[in-house]
Design a protein around this motif. Structure first.
Motif, short mmCIF file in Angstrom:
data_model
loop_
_atom_site.label_atom_id
_atom_site.label_comp_id
_atom_site.label_asym_id
_atom_site.label_seq_id
_atom_site.Cartn_x
_atom_site.Cartn_y
_atom_site.Cartn_z
N CYS A 169 -54.04 56.50 -70.60
CA CYS A 169 -53.67 57.48 -71.62
C CYS A 169 -52.60 56.97 -72.58
O CYS A 169 -52.46 57.48 -73.68
CB CYS A 169 -53.18 58.76 -70.94
SG CYS A 169 -51.49 58.64 -70.27
N GLY A 170 -51.78 56.03 -72.14
CA GLY A 170 -50.74 55.49 -73.01
C GLY A 170 -49.39 56.18 -72.89
O GLY A 170 -48.37 55.63 -73.33
N CYS A 226 -52.46 54.42 -64.52
CA CYS A 226 -52.34 55.66 -65.30
C CYS A 226 -52.57 56.91 -64.44
O CYS A 226 -53.44 56.92 -63.57
CB CYS A 226 -53.36 55.63 -66.45
SG CYS A 226 -53.36 57.15 -67.43
N HIS A 227 -51.78 57.96 -64.71
CA HIS A 227 -51.87 59.17 -63.89
C HIS A 227 -52.70 60.28 -64.54
O HIS A 227 -52.91 61.33 -63.94
CB HIS A 227 -50.46 59.70 -63.60
CG HIS A 227 -50.34 60.35 -62.25
ND1 HIS A 227 -50.50 59.65 -61.07
CD2 HIS A 227 -50.09 61.63 -61.87
CE1 HIS A 227 -50.35 60.47 -60.03
NE2 HIS A 227 -50.10 61.68 -60.49
ZN LIG Z 1 -51.30 56.97 -68.48
#
Ligand SMILES: [Zn+2]
Ligand SMILES: NC(=O)c1ccc[n+]([C@@H]2O[C@H](COP(=O)([O-])OP(=O)(O)OC[C@H]3O[C@@H](n4cnc5c(N)ncnc54)[C@H](O)[C@@H]3O)[C@@H](O)[C@H]2O)c1
Ligand SMILES: [Zn+2]
Lengths: 191, 382
Positions: free
Chosen positions: B90-91, B104-105
């Motif tokens: 997602c960044g 990434c969560h």
């Molecule tokens: Zn992420």
């Protein structure tokens, strides 16, 4: 020798290596490497314009790990749960965390059930599963199955023979049972 | 569209599927021009990864052309040639904000212990992959990059995983000038790890496998010394002898869950699925490294337990480092190395297979036939 203090002497010096190997030492400084240090805090790092992403619409009840607080804003939509395997999968997600062996064992069991549910369903469709084409095993003939294996010191030959049995065995048994059933029916029909 | 589809262990076929739609404003749909099969795909193909569903399309190494973008996408437009890291991310979550893109969560509902990966089971998020004519790419503004004019398509596809992972594996070793580095596995990841070890100043690089043709590649492509473990009674002792009984400073495991070399370990894992991964190479790594040394693990293991020799790791004071590679973080530096001629990733490509024949591609790569090292998949070819 580890029995004394000095490092074993090197076969080739850095200068020799630099001359022999293109790029040797280009990333010599351990601090100047892209993944060093492991964590580099920079929330603007990725050019994202959101703090928390917009939520993707949930088109069917999406199974999720109970270690998540809520459904993640973005998720995959391949192969929604269905059939008996779907029931097992949903149960496993609902009941057990990722820390529990039962979670993974149930998911693995569901995978085996899924395959047989779909094989059986395919026989009633226009594209029945074909274990010969789907395993790619015909490439054994076109891609040197024999010379690739024998006369080499390959360590995987001691178990490769298991694959055709694991993969083909159930098909042979199912085929045999089917054949017996048809014969039985034919005999009943005659008498 | 045509797409590779999983039908159960050891079985895949090509089917007609709908072109994936935009499901989120930051999605893009990419028309795949070149994809690849990764050693990781074999773990799925062999039915080892929990929650691998019939009907899923695999493939996490692909490049292509942007076909369509969602309403919030700003960095890409239709027609752009893009390379897509194997990580879906997602960044902006806690982990992405710290550079841990592979952790990434926000993209994997199914598990918190692994990030999102294209076409890599529901345990890694349930995303269809790129061994198909089209693929959905979430967070189009974050992961993908436009392929630079000067870069070859085949080099670009190898940057989406294998090269970035091998290079990352060498970094996890924290190599310092003059170190002796041992790499287990001469597949694409191991070959790139060995090659990268030199960039970081290794004094010696030793590659271990049992496939002679891959060891040959390790000698020519990666300038490595090689050992065929099948020729030795005990490869760990051999590594001690080779290092004057010290052990290697750094050992990299580029083998992962289906390691060979011990019948029982292999069969209980790869055939019976009783372990998360066959820890043969990992245990050899733990035993072959010197005390105080570092073991870098990029070979992949499943989420279940494995019989790892943890006591040796403790008693030897080892540093164990590992992760799925955060691919894009490696790109700027790797682009430079390719431009400078230090790396030519496509040198390891051995097969280019039309998507329609992908089942044979999997078999060749899985059974290691025809001197296969890296097979590429070409949609639309015949
Ligand atoms: Zn992420
Ligand atoms: N961490 C990541 O981000 C990441 C990314 C890509 C791949 N991987 C993993 O890396 C591993 C390697 O991938 P690949 O594409 O090179 O696969 P591959 O199957 O082509 O290579 C594995 C090699 O290991 C060899 N091998 C088997 N047992 C061995 C042993 N005991 N000692 C030494 N060598 C042994 C095999 O003969 C083979 O050449 C896989 O487990 C894959 O899942 C991880
Ligand atoms: Zn991979």
């Amino acid at each position: 020798m580890p029995y004394t203090a000095n490092k074993p002497s090197r076969a080739r010096s850095s200068d020799e290596l630099r001359a022999a190997i293109p790029g040797w030492g280009a990333d010599l400084d351990p601090k100047d490497r892209p993944s060093v240090p492991k964590e580099q805090f920079d929330p603007g790092l990725n050019g994202a314009r959101w703090d928390f992403p917009e939520r993707q619409p949930e088109k069917w009840p999406r199974e999720r790990s109970i270690e998540h607080k809520f459904l993640t804003p973005v998720f995959g939509t391949s192969a929604p749960p269905r059939g008996v395997s779907g029931v097992i999968r949903k149960y496993s997600y609902k009941k057990y965390s990722e820390g529990r062996a039962a979670h993974w064992l149930l998911l693995l069991a569901a995978d085996r059930v899924d395959a047989w549910e779909q094989h059986l369903a395919s026989f009633g469709s226009l594209s029945p599963d074909n274990p010969i084409t789907e395993t790619g095993v015909l490439s054994e003939f076109s891609r040197h199955g024999i010379t690739s294996r024998f006369g080499k010191k390959r360590a995987d030959l001691n178990h490769q023979w298991i694959d055709p049995i694991l993969v083909g065995g159930p098909w042979l048994i199912a085929g045999g049972l089917g054949f017996a059933a048809v014969r039985r029916l034919a005999r009943l029909h005659r008498t | 569209m045509r797409a590779m589809v999983y039908r159960g262990p050891y079985k895949i076929r090509v089917e007609e599927k709908d072109i994936p739609p935009i499901e989120h404003p930051n999605d893009a749909i990419v028309r795949v021009t070149t994809a690849a099969i990764c050693g990781s795909d074999l773990h799925l193909f062999h039915g080892m990864m929990p929650d691998t569903r019939v009907g899923m399309t695999f493939g996490h190494e692909f490049v292509g052309v942007v076909e369509q973008v969602g309403s919030s996408v700003q960095n890409l437009k239709p027609g752009d040639r893009v390379m897509v890291p194997f990580n879906v991310y997602c960044g902006t979550c806690y982990f992405c904000a710290r550079g841990l893109y592979s952790n990434c969560h926000n993209v994997n509902a199914n598990a918190t212990a692994v990030g999102g990966i294209y076409g890599y089971s529901h345990t890694c998020g349930g995303y269809d992959g790129g061994q198909a004519e089209y693929v959905r790419v979430p967070f189009a503004d974050i992961g993908p990059s436009i392929i630079p004019e000067w870069m070859d398509e085949e080099d670009a596809v190898l940057l989406t995983d294998a090269l970035a992972t091998g290079y990352f594996g060498a970094q996890l070793g924290d190599i310092v000038e003059g170190d002796t580095v041992v790499v287990f596995g001469a597949g694409p990841v191991g070959l790139f790890a060995a090659k990268s070890a030199w960039l970081m100043g290794a004094g010696r690089v030793i590659v271990i496998d049992h496939l002679e043709y891959r060891l040959e590649k390790a000698r020519t492509f990666a300038h490595a010394e090689t050992y065929n473990f099948a020729e030795y009674d005990d490869i760990v002792v051999e590594m001690k002898k080779a290092t004057d009984y010290l052990g290697a400073d750094v050992v990299i495991d580029a083998v992962g869950a289906e390691a060979d070399g011990n019948f029982l370990q292999h069969v209980t894992t790869a055939k019976l699925k009783l372990q998360g991964g066959s820890p043969i190479a990992l245990n050899w790594a733990i035993d072959a490294v010197r005390k105080g040394g570092t073991v870098s693990v990029v070979g992949a293991y499943g989420p279940m337990f494995s019989a790892v020799k943890f006591g040796d790791a403790l008693n030897k004071g080892l540093t164990l480092r590992m992760n799925q590679a955060p691919v894009k973080r490696q790109w700027p530096r790797l682009f430079e190395h390719i431009r400078n001629g230090y790396l030519k990733p496509s040198d390891i490509v051995t097969h280019r297979i039309p998507l329609e024949h992908i089942a044979e591609g999997y078999h060749i790569f899985s059974a290691k036939l025809d001197n296969c090292i890296k097979p590429l998949i070409i949609p639309g070819a015949n």
